[in-house]
Structure formats: structure tokens, C-alpha cells
Design an enzyme around this catalytic site. Structure first.
Site, PDB file in Angstrom:
ATOM      1  N   LYS A  45      38.503  16.433  48.408  1.00 35.39           N
ATOM      2  CA  LYS A  45      39.372  16.450  49.561  1.00 35.39           C
ATOM      3  C   LYS A  45      39.624  15.041  50.079  1.00 35.39           C
ATOM      4  O   LYS A  45      40.507  14.818  50.890  1.00 35.39           O
ATOM      5  CB  LYS A  45      38.731  17.285  50.701  1.00 35.39           C
ATOM      6  CG  LYS A  45      38.190  18.624  50.304  1.00 35.39           C
ATOM      7  CD  LYS A  45      37.620  19.291  51.556  1.00 35.39           C
ATOM      8  CE  LYS A  45      36.666  20.401  51.314  1.00 35.39           C
ATOM      9  NZ  LYS A  45      35.556  20.333  50.432  1.00 35.39           N
ATOM     10  N   GLY A  46      38.801  14.096  49.634  1.00 32.61           N
ATOM     11  CA  GLY A  46      38.777  12.757  50.242  1.00 32.61           C
ATOM     12  C   GLY A  46      40.092  12.019  50.239  1.00 32.61           C
ATOM     13  O   GLY A  46      40.372  11.239  51.142  1.00 32.61           O
ATOM     14  N   ASP A 103      40.052   8.224  47.088  1.00 29.48           N
ATOM     15  CA  ASP A 103      39.598   7.675  48.365  1.00 29.48           C
ATOM     16  C   ASP A 103      38.744   6.436  48.137  1.00 29.48           C
ATOM     17  O   ASP A 103      38.923   5.423  48.793  1.00 29.48           O
ATOM     18  CB  ASP A 103      38.838   8.730  49.192  1.00 29.48           C
ATOM     19  CG  ASP A 103      37.702   9.399  48.422  1.00 29.48           C
ATOM     20  OD1 ASP A 103      37.555   9.160  47.197  1.00 29.48           O
ATOM     21  OD2 ASP A 103      36.959  10.176  49.045  1.00 29.48           O
ATOM     22  N   ASP A 106      33.365   4.018  43.641  1.00 33.14           N
ATOM     23  CA  ASP A 106      32.041   3.480  43.978  1.00 33.14           C
ATOM     24  C   ASP A 106      31.325   3.114  42.671  1.00 33.14           C
ATOM     25  O   ASP A 106      31.556   2.044  42.129  1.00 33.14           O
ATOM     26  CB  ASP A 106      31.302   4.538  44.805  1.00 33.14           C
ATOM     27  CG  ASP A 106      29.997   4.034  45.378  1.00 33.14           C
ATOM     28  OD1 ASP A 106      29.913   2.855  45.745  1.00 33.14           O
ATOM     29  OD2 ASP A 106      29.031   4.824  45.459  1.00 33.14           O
ATOM     30  N   PHE A 155      27.549   2.660  53.656  1.00 36.72           N
ATOM     31  CA  PHE A 155      28.192   3.971  53.687  1.00 36.72           C
ATOM     32  C   PHE A 155      29.285   3.978  54.758  1.00 36.72           C
ATOM     33  O   PHE A 155      29.060   3.527  55.886  1.00 36.72           O
ATOM     34  CB  PHE A 155      27.152   5.046  53.984  1.00 36.72           C
ATOM     35  CG  PHE A 155      27.676   6.449  53.838  1.00 36.72           C
ATOM     36  CD1 PHE A 155      27.774   7.031  52.592  1.00 36.72           C
ATOM     37  CD2 PHE A 155      28.087   7.156  54.957  1.00 36.72           C
ATOM     38  CE1 PHE A 155      28.276   8.318  52.453  1.00 36.72           C
ATOM     39  CE2 PHE A 155      28.592   8.444  54.824  1.00 36.72           C
ATOM     40  CZ  PHE A 155      28.680   9.026  53.576  1.00 36.72           C
ATOM     41  N   VAL A 156      30.459   4.469  54.409  1.00 39.52           N
ATOM     42  CA  VAL A 156      31.567   4.492  55.367  1.00 39.52           C
ATOM     43  C   VAL A 156      32.151   5.897  55.513  1.00 39.52           C
ATOM     44  O   VAL A 156      32.013   6.740  54.616  1.00 39.52           O
ATOM     45  CB  VAL A 156      32.707   3.516  54.959  1.00 39.52           C
ATOM     46  CG1 VAL A 156      32.215   2.084  54.939  1.00 39.52           C
ATOM     47  CG2 VAL A 156      33.320   3.899  53.619  1.00 39.52           C
ATOM     48  N   ASP A 162      33.980  11.417  54.188  1.00 40.06           N
ATOM     49  CA  ASP A 162      33.168  12.279  55.044  1.00 40.06           C
ATOM     50  C   ASP A 162      31.696  11.917  55.016  1.00 40.06           C
ATOM     51  O   ASP A 162      31.209  11.254  54.105  1.00 40.06           O
ATOM     52  CB  ASP A 162      33.303  13.734  54.593  1.00 40.06           C
ATOM     53  CG  ASP A 162      32.562  13.992  53.278  1.00 40.06           C
ATOM     54  OD1 ASP A 162      32.899  13.341  52.267  1.00 40.06           O
ATOM     55  OD2 ASP A 162      31.633  14.815  53.261  1.00 40.06           O
ATOM     56  N   ARG A 168      36.330  13.035  58.352  1.00 35.42           N
ATOM     57  CA  ARG A 168      37.475  12.707  57.500  1.00 35.42           C
ATOM     58  C   ARG A 168      38.691  12.360  58.361  1.00 35.42           C
ATOM     59  O   ARG A 168      39.551  11.598  57.951  1.00 35.42           O
ATOM     60  CB  ARG A 168      37.838  13.903  56.604  1.00 35.42           C
ATOM     61  CG  ARG A 168      36.768  14.285  55.587  1.00 35.42           C
ATOM     62  CD  ARG A 168      37.332  15.327  54.631  1.00 35.42           C
ATOM     63  NE  ARG A 168      36.302  16.007  53.848  1.00 35.42           N
ATOM     64  CZ  ARG A 168      35.788  15.542  52.707  1.00 35.42           C
ATOM     65  NH1 ARG A 168      36.183  14.390  52.227  1.00 35.42           N
ATOM     66  NH2 ARG A 168      34.866  16.229  52.055  1.00 35.42           N
TER      67      ARG A 168
HETATM   68  P1  IMP Z   1      31.660   7.386  42.355  1.00 35.34           P
HETATM   69  O1  IMP Z   1      30.250   6.888  42.599  1.00 35.34           O
HETATM   70  O2  IMP Z   1      32.603   6.239  42.109  1.00 35.34           O
HETATM   71  O3  IMP Z   1      31.695   8.421  41.276  1.00 35.34           O
HETATM   72  O4  IMP Z   1      32.139   8.080  43.713  1.00 35.34           O
HETATM   73  C1  IMP Z   1      31.695   9.379  43.990  1.00 35.34           C
HETATM   74  C2  IMP Z   1      32.157   9.901  45.296  1.00 35.34           C
HETATM   75  O5  IMP Z   1      31.168   9.577  46.250  1.00 35.34           O
HETATM   76  C3  IMP Z   1      33.434   9.388  45.910  1.00 35.34           C
HETATM   77  O6  IMP Z   1      34.585  10.009  45.402  1.00 35.34           O
HETATM   78  C4  IMP Z   1      33.227   9.790  47.352  1.00 35.34           C
HETATM   79  O7  IMP Z   1      33.583  11.153  47.538  1.00 35.34           O
HETATM   80  C5  IMP Z   1      31.737   9.617  47.523  1.00 35.34           C
HETATM   81  N1  IMP Z   1      31.398   8.371  48.223  1.00 35.34           N
HETATM   82  C6  IMP Z   1      31.024   7.185  47.680  1.00 35.34           C
HETATM   83  N2  IMP Z   1      30.792   6.282  48.646  1.00 35.34           N
HETATM   84  C7  IMP Z   1      31.045   6.897  49.832  1.00 35.34           C
HETATM   85  C8  IMP Z   1      30.995   6.461  51.220  1.00 35.34           C
HETATM   86  O8  IMP Z   1      30.673   5.294  51.570  1.00 35.34           O
HETATM   87  N3  IMP Z   1      31.320   7.407  52.143  1.00 35.34           N
HETATM   88  C9  IMP Z   1      31.691   8.670  51.824  1.00 35.34           C
HETATM   89  N4  IMP Z   1      31.755   9.116  50.544  1.00 35.34           N
HETATM   90  C10 IMP Z   1      31.426   8.225  49.556  1.00 35.34           C
HETATM   91 MG    MG Z   2      36.231  11.213  46.068  1.00 36.40          MG
END
Ligand code: IMP
Ligand code: MG
Length: 181
Positions: A45-46, A103, A106, A155-156, A162, A168
Site C-alpha cells: 500500500k506504501g 515508496d 531499502d 525509520f521514517v 507506515d 501513511r
Molecule cells: P526492502 O528492504 O528494500 O525490501 O524494503 C522492504 C519494505 O520495508 C519497503 O517496501 C517498506 O514497505 C518497508 N520499509 C523499509 N524502510 C522503512 C521505513 O523507514 N519506514 C516504513 N517502512 C519501511
Molecule cells: Mg513498500
């Protein structure tokens, strides 16, 4: 949403900064894809808040589709970075110019999985656009073509991101201490 939720430490990017930056990135996308049929693919949903603002600022006609993913690794039991498609796209993407709208990138696991999955469906091209990029935490490399902001290792929440499904709908992006929320 106007009241400041508990756990918010500081605003990183104000609503005005977010809007202005989305306009700039939308102009880059408009310039790159002019004359082509662009399909925006949002990851639920992000990315919903970012995708709608971006789509309205892009000055060429775009198609929109969504997919949803669920994680089953890391905290959910399996190895980190494991994701699967929980809701697939409504339409095929064969021969289309596709822009995957995220969104946040990471570790990169989610985006890499989606990129590989979508690339297997023979789009004409595929590019990645993200609101937030936290390269300091990257584990797998993914080619980010358009990004609005680089993030520190905190963390944001806000603008679609969210904490336990809340916040959100904040217009700004803020650092949150999950232990104080
Ligand atoms: P990835 O680690 O790049 O696979 O990201 C995984 C998911 O973690 C992202 O799509 C977000 O939904 C969530 N995420 C990563 N960092 C944050 C943050 O700082 N706040 C909220 N959600 C996060
Ligand atoms: Mg995401």
C-alpha cells in the site's frame, strides 16, 4: 493529518518539499517518456500516496495498475528479504513501457524481486521510481532510475510509509522512534 503523532522525532521533508520534489521528478519522467505509452505500477500500500501525486504531475497520459506483496521472511519467520505477490496486476505488461513506483528502496530485496518478476513478462522497457532511497542499507543492487530523496539510516513514516499500518496519511516524512510510539 495535522496532529503530531507520538514517537515522531523530527520532520525530514515537509509537505511542501515533498510536493516540490515530486514535481521535479515528474518533469524528468515526462521528458523521458514523451511520445510513449507509460504504465505506472504501484506497490500496495506504501506507494499509493506517492503514485497519485506523481501521476497528476506527469504531463503525458499514463496507465495505472497495482500489485500487492507480502513478506514472509525476516520477522515473519523465513530468511530476510523473502516476498511474494499477494495481489497481481490486473493487465499484462507485454510490450509496454513500465515504471515501477516504490515508496522506499531499502535493502533492495523487494524491488529486485519485483523487477525480476515483471521483466519476465516481456515489457518493452522497465524503470524504477522511488520516493525514498536508503542506499546506506542496500544489500542487493537495483537500478533506481528516478528518486525523490535519499534517506539516513533511520525509520521514517508519512507519505505512504507506515508504522504498524498507521501514519501513511501524514503529508510530511518524519523520523520515528518506534519504541516511543
Ligand atoms: P526492502 O528492504 O528494500 O525490501 O524494503 C522492504 C519494505 O520495508 C519497503 O517496501 C517498506 O514497505 C518497508 N520499509 C523499509 N524502510 C522503512 C521505513 O523507514 N519506514 C516504513 N517502512 C519501511
Ligand atoms: Mg513498500
Amino acid at each position: 493529518m495535522t496532529t503530531t503523532p507520538p514517537g515522531i522525532e523530527r520532520v525530514l521533508f515537509t509537505e511542501e518539499q515533498v510536493s516540490a520534489r515530486i514535481e521535479e521528478v515528474a518533469a524528468e519522467i515526462t521528458a523521458k517518456f514523451r511520445g510513449r505509452d507509460l504504465k505506472l505500477i504501484g506497490v500496495l500500500k506504501g506507494s499509493v500516496f506517492f503514485l497519485t501525486a506523481l501521476a497528476r504531475a506527469i504531463e503525458i497520459p499514463v496507465k495505472i495498475d497495482f500489485l500487492a506483496i507480502s513478506s514472509f521472511g525476516g520477522n515473519s519467520g523465513g530468511p530476510p528479504g523473502m516476498v511474494r505477490i499477494a495481489k497481481d496486476l490486473d493487465e499484462p505488461i507485454q510490450d509496454e513501457d513500465v515504471l515501477l513506483v516504490e515508496d522506499i528502496v531499502d535493502t533492495g530485496f523487494t524491488t529486485r524481486y519485483l523487477l525480476q518478476t515483471l521483466a519476465g513478462r516481456a515489457p518493452r522497457s522497465i524503470a524504477i521510481c522511488t520516493l525514498l532511497d536508503r542506499t546506506v542499507r542496500r544489500i542487493v543492487q537495483v537500478p533506481v532510475d528516478f528518486r525523490c530523496f535519499e534517506l539516513p539510516d533511520r525509520f521514517v513514516v508519512g507519505c505512504g510509509l507506515d508504522h504498524k499500518q498507521l501514519y501513511r496519511n501524514l503529508g510530511y516524512i518524519a523520523v520515528m522512534d518506534p519504541e516511543k510510539s
